[in-house]
Structures are given as C-alpha cells and as structure tokens.
Design a protein around this motif. Sequence first.
Motif, PDB file in Angstrom:
ATOM      1  N   THR A  65       0.779  -1.768  -0.518  1.00 59.77           N
ATOM      2  CA  THR A  65       0.306  -0.276   0.132  1.00 59.77           C
ATOM      3  C   THR A  65       1.258   0.696   0.127  1.00 59.77           C
ATOM      4  O   THR A  65       1.977   0.640   0.182  1.00 59.77           O
ATOM      5  CB  THR A  65      -0.763   0.075   1.326  1.00 59.77           C
ATOM      6  OG1 THR A  65      -0.358  -0.175   2.221  1.00 59.77           O
ATOM      7  CG2 THR A  65      -1.865  -1.799   1.506  1.00 59.77           C
ATOM      8  N   ALA A  66       0.003   3.098  -0.460  1.00 61.93           N
ATOM      9  CA  ALA A  66       0.793   3.591   0.016  1.00 61.93           C
ATOM     10  C   ALA A  66       1.193   3.510   0.996  1.00 61.93           C
ATOM     11  O   ALA A  66       2.619   4.678   0.862  1.00 61.93           O
ATOM     12  CB  ALA A  66       0.383   5.166  -0.963  1.00 61.93           C
TER      13      ALA A  66
ATOM     14  N   PHE B  95       8.553  10.347  14.169  1.00 58.70           N
ATOM     15  CA  PHE B  95       7.290  10.280  14.433  1.00 58.70           C
ATOM     16  C   PHE B  95       6.597  11.745  14.523  1.00 58.70           C
ATOM     17  O   PHE B  95       4.857  11.659  14.659  1.00 58.70           O
ATOM     18  CB  PHE B  95       7.655  10.913  16.326  1.00 58.70           C
ATOM     19  CG  PHE B  95       8.883   9.651  16.554  1.00 58.70           C
ATOM     20  CD1 PHE B  95       7.930   8.541  16.862  1.00 58.70           C
ATOM     21  CD2 PHE B  95      10.165   9.547  17.271  1.00 58.70           C
ATOM     22  CE1 PHE B  95       9.158   7.055  17.621  1.00 58.70           C
ATOM     23  CE2 PHE B  95      10.638   8.374  17.308  1.00 58.70           C
ATOM     24  CZ  PHE B  95       9.791   7.205  18.005  1.00 58.70           C
ATOM     25  N   ALA B  96       6.769  12.109  13.815  1.00 56.99           N
ATOM     26  CA  ALA B  96       6.006  13.258  12.940  1.00 56.99           C
ATOM     27  C   ALA B  96       5.782  13.720  11.168  1.00 56.99           C
ATOM     28  O   ALA B  96       6.259  14.596  11.081  1.00 56.99           O
ATOM     29  CB  ALA B  96       6.336  15.031  13.670  1.00 56.99           C
ATOM     30  N   ASN B  97       5.758  12.759  10.812  1.00 60.28           N
ATOM     31  CA  ASN B  97       5.000  12.432   8.993  1.00 60.28           C
ATOM     32  C   ASN B  97       4.943  13.144   8.876  1.00 60.28           C
ATOM     33  O   ASN B  97       3.547  12.848   9.095  1.00 60.28           O
ATOM     34  CB  ASN B  97       6.180  10.731   9.440  1.00 60.28           C
ATOM     35  CG  ASN B  97       6.331  11.155   7.292  1.00 60.28           C
ATOM     36  OD1 ASN B  97       6.300  12.164   6.609  1.00 60.28           O
ATOM     37  ND2 ASN B  97       7.278   9.510   6.690  1.00 60.28           N
TER      38      ASN B  97
ATOM     39  N   VAL C 204       2.341  10.524   6.408  1.00 62.50           N
ATOM     40  CA  VAL C 204       1.370   9.525   6.635  1.00 62.50           C
ATOM     41  C   VAL C 204      -0.169   9.807   6.872  1.00 62.50           C
ATOM     42  O   VAL C 204      -1.026   8.992   6.601  1.00 62.50           O
ATOM     43  CB  VAL C 204       2.232   9.425   7.871  1.00 62.50           C
ATOM     44  CG1 VAL C 204       0.713   7.921   8.629  1.00 62.50           C
ATOM     45  CG2 VAL C 204       3.115   8.332   7.997  1.00 62.50           C
ATOM     46  N   ALA C 205      -0.209  11.517   7.540  1.00 56.37           N
ATOM     47  CA  ALA C 205      -1.424  11.868   8.422  1.00 56.37           C
ATOM     48  C   ALA C 205      -2.060  12.573   6.778  1.00 56.37           C
ATOM     49  O   ALA C 205      -3.777  12.507   6.749  1.00 56.37           O
ATOM     50  CB  ALA C 205      -1.486  13.297   8.502  1.00 56.37           C
ATOM     51  N   ARG C 206      -1.561  12.317   5.817  1.00 51.16           N
ATOM     52  CA  ARG C 206      -2.104  12.783   4.060  1.00 51.16           C
ATOM     53  C   ARG C 206      -2.581  11.534   3.498  1.00 51.16           C
ATOM     54  O   ARG C 206      -3.262  11.384   2.561  1.00 51.16           O
ATOM     55  CB  ARG C 206      -1.312  13.865   3.351  1.00 51.16           C
ATOM     56  CG  ARG C 206      -0.753  14.831   3.905  1.00 51.16           C
ATOM     57  CD  ARG C 206       0.184  15.569   2.638  1.00 51.16           C
ATOM     58  NE  ARG C 206       0.149  16.573   3.176  1.00 51.16           N
ATOM     59  CZ  ARG C 206       0.373  17.277   2.343  1.00 51.16           C
ATOM     60  NH1 ARG C 206       0.341  17.576   1.131  1.00 51.16           N
ATOM     61  NH2 ARG C 206       0.690  19.271   2.218  1.00 51.16           N
TER      62      ARG C 206
END
Length: 86
Positions: free
Chosen positions: A2-3, A78-80, A83-85
């Motif tokens: 997966t992406a 830890f704050a990438n 990943v949230a997108r």
Amino acid sequence: MTAKALVLAVTILSAALAIGLGTIGPGLGQGMAISRAVEGIARQPEAADNIRMTMLIGIAIIESLTIYAFVIALVLIFANPLVARL
C-alpha cells in the motif's frame, strides 16, 4: 504494497540515512580538531589552556550538526506529515 507502507518504509530509510550521513562529517571534524589541538599543545605547552578552550567550543559547535541530524530523523519517524495525508 500500500501507499502508506511505502511511505513508512521510505521514512525509516530516510531517517537511517539522516543519522548515518549526519554523523560522518562531524565525527571526522571532531577527530581533526582534536588532533590539531594536541599538536598545538605539544608545540606550545604554555598555550594549552587557550587551545583547549577553543577546541572545546569548536567541538560543541560541530556536535550541534549531529544533534540537528538526530532531530530530523525523529521528525521523520514520529511526526511525518506525509503519513497523515494518506
């Protein structure tokens, strides 16, 4: 694959490269600074205190580069924001 898994894999690899490459330069710089300071103290023992103080200040500045690489690696892990997108 997966992406999200791909982004996480590239993030871990990037963090490892940031730490690995971010410590090579400062490590070499510290070694050179210490060797030159020892040479200077050997040539002029009366100036040992001044040479030692200047070397310690220089090493502290060099060490800050390694700390910046460590902070970048921690942000990647830890704050990438990517990943949230996903």
